[in-house]
Design an enzyme around this catalytic site. Structure first.
Site, PDB file in Angstrom:
ATOM      1  N   ASP A  66       0.812  -1.217   0.000  1.00 22.60           N
ATOM      2  CA  ASP A  66       0.000   0.000   0.000  1.00 22.60           C
ATOM      3  C   ASP A  66       0.846   1.268   0.000  1.00 22.60           C
ATOM      4  O   ASP A  66       2.064   1.230   0.194  1.00 22.60           O
ATOM      5  CB  ASP A  66      -0.980  -0.007   1.191  1.00 22.60           C
ATOM      6  N   ASN A 133      -8.247  -2.887  14.238  1.00 21.58           N
ATOM      7  CA  ASN A 133      -9.615  -3.191  13.789  1.00 21.58           C
ATOM      8  C   ASN A 133      -9.638  -4.400  12.850  1.00 21.58           C
ATOM      9  O   ASN A 133     -10.647  -4.665  12.202  1.00 21.58           O
ATOM     10  CB  ASN A 133     -10.242  -1.977  13.097  1.00 21.58           C
ATOM     11  N   HIS A 135      -7.708  -4.794  10.143  1.00 19.87           N
ATOM     12  CA  HIS A 135      -7.371  -4.555   8.735  1.00 19.87           C
ATOM     13  C   HIS A 135      -6.082  -5.261   8.338  1.00 19.87           C
ATOM     14  O   HIS A 135      -5.203  -5.493   9.174  1.00 19.87           O
ATOM     15  CB  HIS A 135      -7.339  -3.051   8.394  1.00 19.87           C
ATOM     16  N   GLU A 140      -9.959  -2.079   5.094  1.00 18.12           N
ATOM     17  CA  GLU A 140     -10.638  -1.829   6.360  1.00 18.12           C
ATOM     18  C   GLU A 140     -11.862  -2.755   6.483  1.00 18.12           C
ATOM     19  O   GLU A 140     -12.293  -3.351   5.487  1.00 18.12           O
ATOM     20  CB  GLU A 140     -11.090  -0.363   6.415  1.00 18.12           C
TER      21      GLU A 140
HETATM   22  C1  F6R Z   1       1.208  -1.522   6.169  1.00 14.38           C
HETATM   23  C2  F6R Z   1      -0.029  -2.233   6.352  1.00 14.38           C
HETATM   24  C3  F6R Z   1      -0.836  -2.155   7.602  1.00 14.38           C
HETATM   25  C4  F6R Z   1      -0.033  -2.521   8.851  1.00 14.38           C
HETATM   26  C5  F6R Z   1      -0.907  -2.498  10.094  1.00 14.38           C
HETATM   27  C6  F6R Z   1      -0.100  -2.777  11.344  1.00 14.38           C
HETATM   28  O1  F6R Z   1       1.753  -1.782   4.881  1.00 14.38           O
HETATM   29  O2  F6R Z   1      -0.392  -2.886   5.450  1.00 14.38           O
HETATM   30  O3  F6R Z   1      -1.929  -3.022   7.484  1.00 14.38           O
HETATM   31  O4  F6R Z   1       0.521  -3.789   8.678  1.00 14.38           O
HETATM   32  O5  F6R Z   1      -1.524  -1.252  10.209  1.00 14.38           O
HETATM   33  O6  F6R Z   1       0.861  -1.780  11.522  1.00 14.38           O
HETATM   34  P1  F6R Z   1       1.952  -1.863  12.679  1.00 14.38           P
HETATM   35  O7  F6R Z   1       2.895  -2.970  12.313  1.00 14.38           O
HETATM   36  O8  F6R Z   1       2.627  -0.522  12.668  1.00 14.38           O
HETATM   37  O9  F6R Z   1       1.207  -2.139  13.953  1.00 14.38           O
END
Ligand code: F6R
Length: 240
Positions: A66, A133, A135, A140
């Site tokens: 992303d 949440n 995701h 989402e």
């Molecule tokens: C980032 C991504 C997000 C993160 C998620 C957890 O490329 O795809 O889904 O993996 O928000 O983020 P952290 O590791 O910072 O808790």
């Protein structure tokens, strides 16, 4: 589904990196699906350390999940910048073998370009984090499991969680381009890492709840090769 509960972050990173290392060693032209966020940083440090000694990434291709809409590769909060500073500049991978959605330009055209690219780069492994949440990438809750690359408006909980990286919450972009769930599921193996008690509910729902779009990570229950590596906090609400 294999679930590891590591004693600390170092062990979590070592276990998860082991899966990536095995793939890179057995196929020097492998395609790695990568993620940003805090959780994979230990894995990227181990990749860089091993590359300095013996493992080469010269022919490896990487595909990221992303990118924020509106942030260029040189913006220090863009995911392209994150990948370059935390991994690509520290290993011997040619930058032209690394793919991250482009957040500048027309997002709709970029989604179609990324889908076409994904069709040519089947992932041997896809590394994933998880949001509080549930995701995965920026998919989402409510995102259909059949989705391909698309633009999203970030949920308030995701904006709040990511605000720690920006000067103020107002600077957090509200939109992002994300790989869809269908393409995440197309990887041969999924490797999800999570730390901390703030992820415990999401992990319990993803692994033990009903597999439906209300918790995007619950789609992993439908994949036949999944490795989950957690610390004790993230595993604290799992009942076996
Ligand atoms: C980032 C991504 C997000 C993160 C998620 C957890 O490329 O795809 O889904 O993996 O928000 O983020 P952290 O590791 O910072 O808790």
């Amino acid at each position: 589904m294999k679930i590891f509960i590591a004693k600390d972050y170092e062990e979590l990173s070592t276990i998860a990196y082991g899966y990536i290392k095995d793939i890179v060693k057995s196929n020097p032209r492998a395609v790695l699906g990568l993620a940003t966020g805090s959780t994979p940083l230990g894995i990227y440090r181990l990749m860089a350390e091993d590359c300095a000694q013996k493992i080469s990434y010269k022919e490896i291709r990487t595909v990221n999940l992303d990118e924020y809409v509106g942030l260029s590769a040189t913006h220090d909060q863009s995911y392209r910048y994150f990948m370059q500073t935390n991994l690509f500049n520290k290993i011997d991978i040619p930058l032209q073998n690394t793919f991250v959605p482009d957040g500048t330009g027309d997002p709709v055209a970029e989604c179609r370009r990324y889908d076409a690219l994904l069709d040519t780069l089947p992932r041997d492994i896809q590394l994933l984090g998880i949001g509080t949440n549930g995701h995965i990438a920026f998919n989402e809750p409510g995102t259909p499991f059949e989705s391909r690359t698309h633009t999203v408006t970030l949920n308030q909980s995701t904006i709040d969680a990511n605000a720690r990286f920006f000067q103020s919450i107002n600077e957090v972009p509200r939109r992002a381009i994300t790989m869809g769930i269908k393409d995440i599921m197309a990887a041969k193996r999924l490797l999800l890492v999570a730390t901390g008690t703030n992820k415990a509910d999401a992990i319990a729902k993803a692994l033990k709840g009903k597999s439906d779009p209300s918790c995007p990570a619950s789609v992993l229950q439908q994949h036949n090769d999944v490795v989950i590596v957690l610390d004790q906090g993230a595993a604290s609400k799992l009942v076996f």
